[in-house]
Scaffold this motif. Structure first.
Motif, PDB file in Angstrom:
ATOM      1  N   PHE A  39      30.675  63.954  44.196  1.00 60.13           N
ATOM      2  CA  PHE A  39      31.724  64.392  43.265  1.00 60.13           C
ATOM      3  C   PHE A  39      30.587  64.670  41.727  1.00 60.13           C
ATOM      4  O   PHE A  39      29.734  63.797  41.622  1.00 60.13           O
ATOM      5  CB  PHE A  39      32.531  63.571  42.590  1.00 60.13           C
ATOM      6  N   PRO A  40      30.832  65.386  40.933  1.00 58.03           N
ATOM      7  CA  PRO A  40      30.027  65.602  39.664  1.00 58.03           C
ATOM      8  C   PRO A  40      30.299  64.418  38.601  1.00 58.03           C
ATOM      9  O   PRO A  40      29.352  64.110  37.764  1.00 58.03           O
ATOM     10  CB  PRO A  40      30.593  67.011  39.051  1.00 58.03           C
ATOM     11  N   ASP A  41      31.333  63.701  38.636  1.00 58.02           N
ATOM     12  CA  ASP A  41      31.745  62.831  37.771  1.00 58.02           C
ATOM     13  C   ASP A  41      33.038  61.763  38.442  1.00 58.02           C
ATOM     14  O   ASP A  41      33.556  62.396  39.358  1.00 58.02           O
ATOM     15  CB  ASP A  41      31.939  63.379  36.505  1.00 58.02           C
ATOM     16  N   VAL A  42      33.199  60.857  37.718  1.00 56.47           N
ATOM     17  CA  VAL A  42      34.372  60.247  38.085  1.00 56.47           C
ATOM     18  C   VAL A  42      35.643  61.075  37.947  1.00 56.47           C
ATOM     19  O   VAL A  42      35.650  62.090  37.161  1.00 56.47           O
ATOM     20  CB  VAL A  42      34.654  58.752  37.163  1.00 56.47           C
ATOM     21  N   PHE A  43      36.736  60.691  38.368  1.00 52.04           N
ATOM     22  CA  PHE A  43      38.154  61.608  38.233  1.00 52.04           C
ATOM     23  C   PHE A  43      39.411  60.438  38.262  1.00 52.04           C
ATOM     24  O   PHE A  43      39.183  59.424  38.411  1.00 52.04           O
ATOM     25  CB  PHE A  43      38.379  62.435  39.227  1.00 52.04           C
ATOM     26  N   ALA A  44      40.332  61.097  37.828  1.00 55.13           N
ATOM     27  CA  ALA A  44      41.721  60.281  37.370  1.00 55.13           C
ATOM     28  C   ALA A  44      42.162  59.843  38.855  1.00 55.13           C
ATOM     29  O   ALA A  44      42.292  60.597  39.834  1.00 55.13           O
ATOM     30  CB  ALA A  44      42.667  61.069  36.624  1.00 55.13           C
ATOM     31  N   HIS A  45      42.930  58.619  38.541  1.00 53.84           N
ATOM     32  CA  HIS A  45      43.508  58.203  39.655  1.00 53.84           C
ATOM     33  C   HIS A  45      44.936  59.031  39.883  1.00 53.84           C
ATOM     34  O   HIS A  45      45.634  59.484  39.012  1.00 53.84           O
ATOM     35  CB  HIS A  45      44.232  56.835  39.313  1.00 53.84           C
ATOM     36  N   GLY A  46      45.248  59.507  41.025  1.00 51.77           N
ATOM     37  CA  GLY A  46      46.333  60.216  41.668  1.00 51.77           C
ATOM     38  C   GLY A  46      47.616  59.583  40.840  1.00 51.77           C
ATOM     39  O   GLY A  46      48.573  60.310  40.333  1.00 51.77           O
ATOM     40  N   MET A  47      47.649  58.482  40.940  1.00 47.53           N
ATOM     41  CA  MET A  47      48.811  57.653  40.332  1.00 47.53           C
ATOM     42  C   MET A  47      48.828  57.648  38.863  1.00 47.53           C
ATOM     43  O   MET A  47      50.175  57.567  38.397  1.00 47.53           O
ATOM     44  CB  MET A  47      48.996  56.020  40.852  1.00 47.53           C
ATOM     45  N   LEU A  48      47.834  57.849  38.304  1.00 44.33           N
ATOM     46  CA  LEU A  48      47.914  57.953  36.667  1.00 44.33           C
ATOM     47  C   LEU A  48      48.380  59.091  36.381  1.00 44.33           C
ATOM     48  O   LEU A  48      49.306  59.336  35.482  1.00 44.33           O
ATOM     49  CB  LEU A  48      46.544  57.859  36.293  1.00 44.33           C
ATOM     50  N   ALA A  62      45.440  48.072  34.076  1.00 45.52           N
ATOM     51  CA  ALA A  62      46.872  47.927  34.236  1.00 45.52           C
ATOM     52  C   ALA A  62      47.275  48.116  35.744  1.00 45.52           C
ATOM     53  O   ALA A  62      48.388  47.398  35.961  1.00 45.52           O
ATOM     54  CB  ALA A  62      47.382  49.121  33.389  1.00 45.52           C
ATOM     55  N   SER A  63      46.706  48.833  36.374  1.00 42.36           N
ATOM     56  CA  SER A  63      47.082  49.102  37.725  1.00 42.36           C
ATOM     57  C   SER A  63      46.614  48.186  39.081  1.00 42.36           C
ATOM     58  O   SER A  63      47.330  48.011  40.084  1.00 42.36           O
ATOM     59  CB  SER A  63      46.870  50.434  38.208  1.00 42.36           C
ATOM     60  N   GLY A  64      45.451  47.654  38.404  1.00 43.14           N
ATOM     61  CA  GLY A  64      44.951  46.828  39.565  1.00 43.14           C
ATOM     62  C   GLY A  64      43.900  47.531  40.788  1.00 43.14           C
ATOM     63  O   GLY A  64      43.380  47.257  41.616  1.00 43.14           O
ATOM     64  N   ASP A  65      43.869  48.966  40.388  1.00 40.14           N
ATOM     65  CA  ASP A  65      43.015  50.040  41.190  1.00 40.14           C
ATOM     66  C   ASP A  65      41.730  50.204  40.609  1.00 40.14           C
ATOM     67  O   ASP A  65      41.605  50.714  39.656  1.00 40.14           O
ATOM     68  CB  ASP A  65      43.890  51.266  41.246  1.00 40.14           C
ATOM     69  N   HIS A  66      40.720  49.227  41.139  1.00 41.98           N
ATOM     70  CA  HIS A  66      39.418  49.229  40.482  1.00 41.98           C
ATOM     71  C   HIS A  66      38.366  50.038  41.653  1.00 41.98           C
ATOM     72  O   HIS A  66      37.257  49.816  41.666  1.00 41.98           O
ATOM     73  CB  HIS A  66      38.931  47.856  40.582  1.00 41.98           C
ATOM     74  N   ASN A  67      38.966  51.099  42.234  1.00 37.59           N
ATOM     75  CA  ASN A  67      38.110  52.052  42.766  1.00 37.59           C
ATOM     76  C   ASN A  67      36.940  52.725  42.338  1.00 37.59           C
ATOM     77  O   ASN A  67      37.425  53.072  41.140  1.00 37.59           O
ATOM     78  CB  ASN A  67      39.034  53.112  43.683  1.00 37.59           C
ATOM     79  N   PRO A  68      35.741  52.352  42.392  1.00 33.87           N
ATOM     80  CA  PRO A  68      34.713  52.821  41.731  1.00 33.87           C
ATOM     81  C   PRO A  68      34.450  54.211  41.469  1.00 33.87           C
ATOM     82  O   PRO A  68      33.983  54.709  40.468  1.00 33.87           O
ATOM     83  CB  PRO A  68      33.336  52.170  42.232  1.00 33.87           C
ATOM     84  N   ILE A  69      35.330  55.089  42.280  1.00 41.00           N
ATOM     85  CA  ILE A  69      35.292  56.574  42.186  1.00 41.00           C
ATOM     86  C   ILE A  69      35.867  56.869  40.895  1.00 41.00           C
ATOM     87  O   ILE A  69      35.558  57.993  40.435  1.00 41.00           O
ATOM     88  CB  ILE A  69      35.955  57.029  43.426  1.00 41.00           C
ATOM     89  N   HIS A  70      36.715  55.849  40.433  1.00 44.92           N
ATOM     90  CA  HIS A  70      37.391  56.478  38.996  1.00 44.92           C
ATOM     91  C   HIS A  70      36.651  56.033  37.776  1.00 44.92           C
ATOM     92  O   HIS A  70      36.963  56.394  36.584  1.00 44.92           O
ATOM     93  CB  HIS A  70      38.802  56.163  38.999  1.00 44.92           C
ATOM     94  N   VAL A  71      35.650  55.113  37.911  1.00 45.26           N
ATOM     95  CA  VAL A  71      34.927  54.407  36.745  1.00 45.26           C
ATOM     96  C   VAL A  71      33.642  54.524  36.789  1.00 45.26           C
ATOM     97  O   VAL A  71      32.686  54.614  35.792  1.00 45.26           O
ATOM     98  CB  VAL A  71      35.354  53.227  36.399  1.00 45.26           C
ATOM     99  N   ASP A  72      32.744  54.779  37.956  1.00 49.56           N
ATOM    100  CA  ASP A  72      31.230  54.527  38.225  1.00 49.56           C
ATOM    101  C   ASP A  72      30.848  55.879  38.608  1.00 49.56           C
ATOM    102  O   ASP A  72      30.836  56.317  39.453  1.00 49.56           O
ATOM    103  CB  ASP A  72      31.013  53.456  39.090  1.00 49.56           C
ATOM    104  N   ILE A  73      30.313  56.525  37.431  1.00 52.43           N
ATOM    105  CA  ILE A  73      29.641  57.860  37.732  1.00 52.43           C
ATOM    106  C   ILE A  73      28.494  57.874  38.836  1.00 52.43           C
ATOM    107  O   ILE A  73      28.474  58.858  39.585  1.00 52.43           O
ATOM    108  CB  ILE A  73      29.028  58.554  36.296  1.00 52.43           C
ATOM    109  N   ASP A  74      27.816  56.997  39.128  1.00 48.92           N
ATOM    110  CA  ASP A  74      26.597  56.827  40.061  1.00 48.92           C
ATOM    111  C   ASP A  74      27.486  56.988  41.382  1.00 48.92           C
ATOM    112  O   ASP A  74      27.140  57.549  42.392  1.00 48.92           O
ATOM    113  CB  ASP A  74      25.933  55.606  39.914  1.00 48.92           C
ATOM    114  N   ALA A 132      30.669  57.942  42.010  1.00 48.45           N
ATOM    115  CA  ALA A 132      31.112  59.376  42.221  1.00 48.45           C
ATOM    116  C   ALA A 132      30.255  60.035  42.670  1.00 48.45           C
ATOM    117  O   ALA A 132      30.391  61.124  43.556  1.00 48.45           O
ATOM    118  CB  ALA A 132      31.957  59.701  40.869  1.00 48.45           C
ATOM    119  N   ARG A 133      28.969  60.290  42.003  1.00 53.57           N
ATOM    120  CA  ARG A 133      27.970  61.309  42.341  1.00 53.57           C
ATOM    121  C   ARG A 133      27.249  61.078  43.949  1.00 53.57           C
ATOM    122  O   ARG A 133      27.151  61.937  44.710  1.00 53.57           O
ATOM    123  CB  ARG A 133      26.775  61.115  41.372  1.00 53.57           C
ATOM    124  N   ASN A 134      27.226  59.838  44.219  1.00 55.89           N
ATOM    125  CA  ASN A 134      26.818  59.470  45.652  1.00 55.89           C
ATOM    126  C   ASN A 134      27.815  60.019  46.746  1.00 55.89           C
ATOM    127  O   ASN A 134      27.581  60.172  47.907  1.00 55.89           O
ATOM    128  CB  ASN A 134      26.370  57.859  45.764  1.00 55.89           C
TER     129      ASN A 134
END
Length: 136
Positions: free
Chosen positions: A51-60, A32-44, A46-48
């Motif tokens: 971070f322990p896991d993905v996290f929510a977009h600030g704008m969400l 919906a937002s066009g924000d496809h930063n992998p930190i928000h959807v790709d656990i690998d 995020a861990r690299n």
């Protein structure tokens, strides 16, 4: 909920809790937002990044607060809305958005209220702080 025309300083106008943030929510928000930063959807990814896991977009998180605000106050009465991101919102967080009347004043012949806004998770950790000005 307090009737908007009868509010006073200290009254809570905004009070809404959202369901826990899921991976599905994050994926939908990416589209919906066009924000496809992998930190928000790709656990690998995020861990690299440490971070322990993905996290929510600030704008969400900001969108949740905006929805809670406009559920309480008609959008046509909104004069200002500002936020500051405070902390990362983890996957699974159950957000509660609140807004209390901090000040009553008149501007341009219109009675207005300044609201102090917060978004917290289920542990009470503040994720977002902000303010809004609404016409009464």
């Amino acid at each position: 909920m307090t009737e908007i025309s009868a509010i006073k300083v200290g009254d809570r106008l905004v009070d809404k809790t959202f369901p826990p943030i899921t991976r599905h929510t994050l994926a939908l928000y990416c589209g919906a937002s066009g924000d496809h930063n992998p930190i928000h959807v790709d656990i690998d990814f995020a861990r690299n990044a440490g971070f322990p896991d993905v996290f929510a977009h600030g704008m969400l998180v900001m969108a949740c607060l905006g929805q809670a605000l406009t559920d309480a106050v008609p959008p046509a009465r909104l004069r200002a809305f500002a936020t500051r991101f405070v902390a990362i919102t983890q996957l699974g967080a159950r957000l509660t958005c609140e807004g209390t009347v901090a000040e009553l004043f008149e501007e341009n012949g219109e009675r207005r209220a300044k609201l102090a806004l917060t978004t917290k998770d289920e542990r009470g950790e503040v994720k977002l702080e902000g303010s809004a000005v609404v016409a009464l």
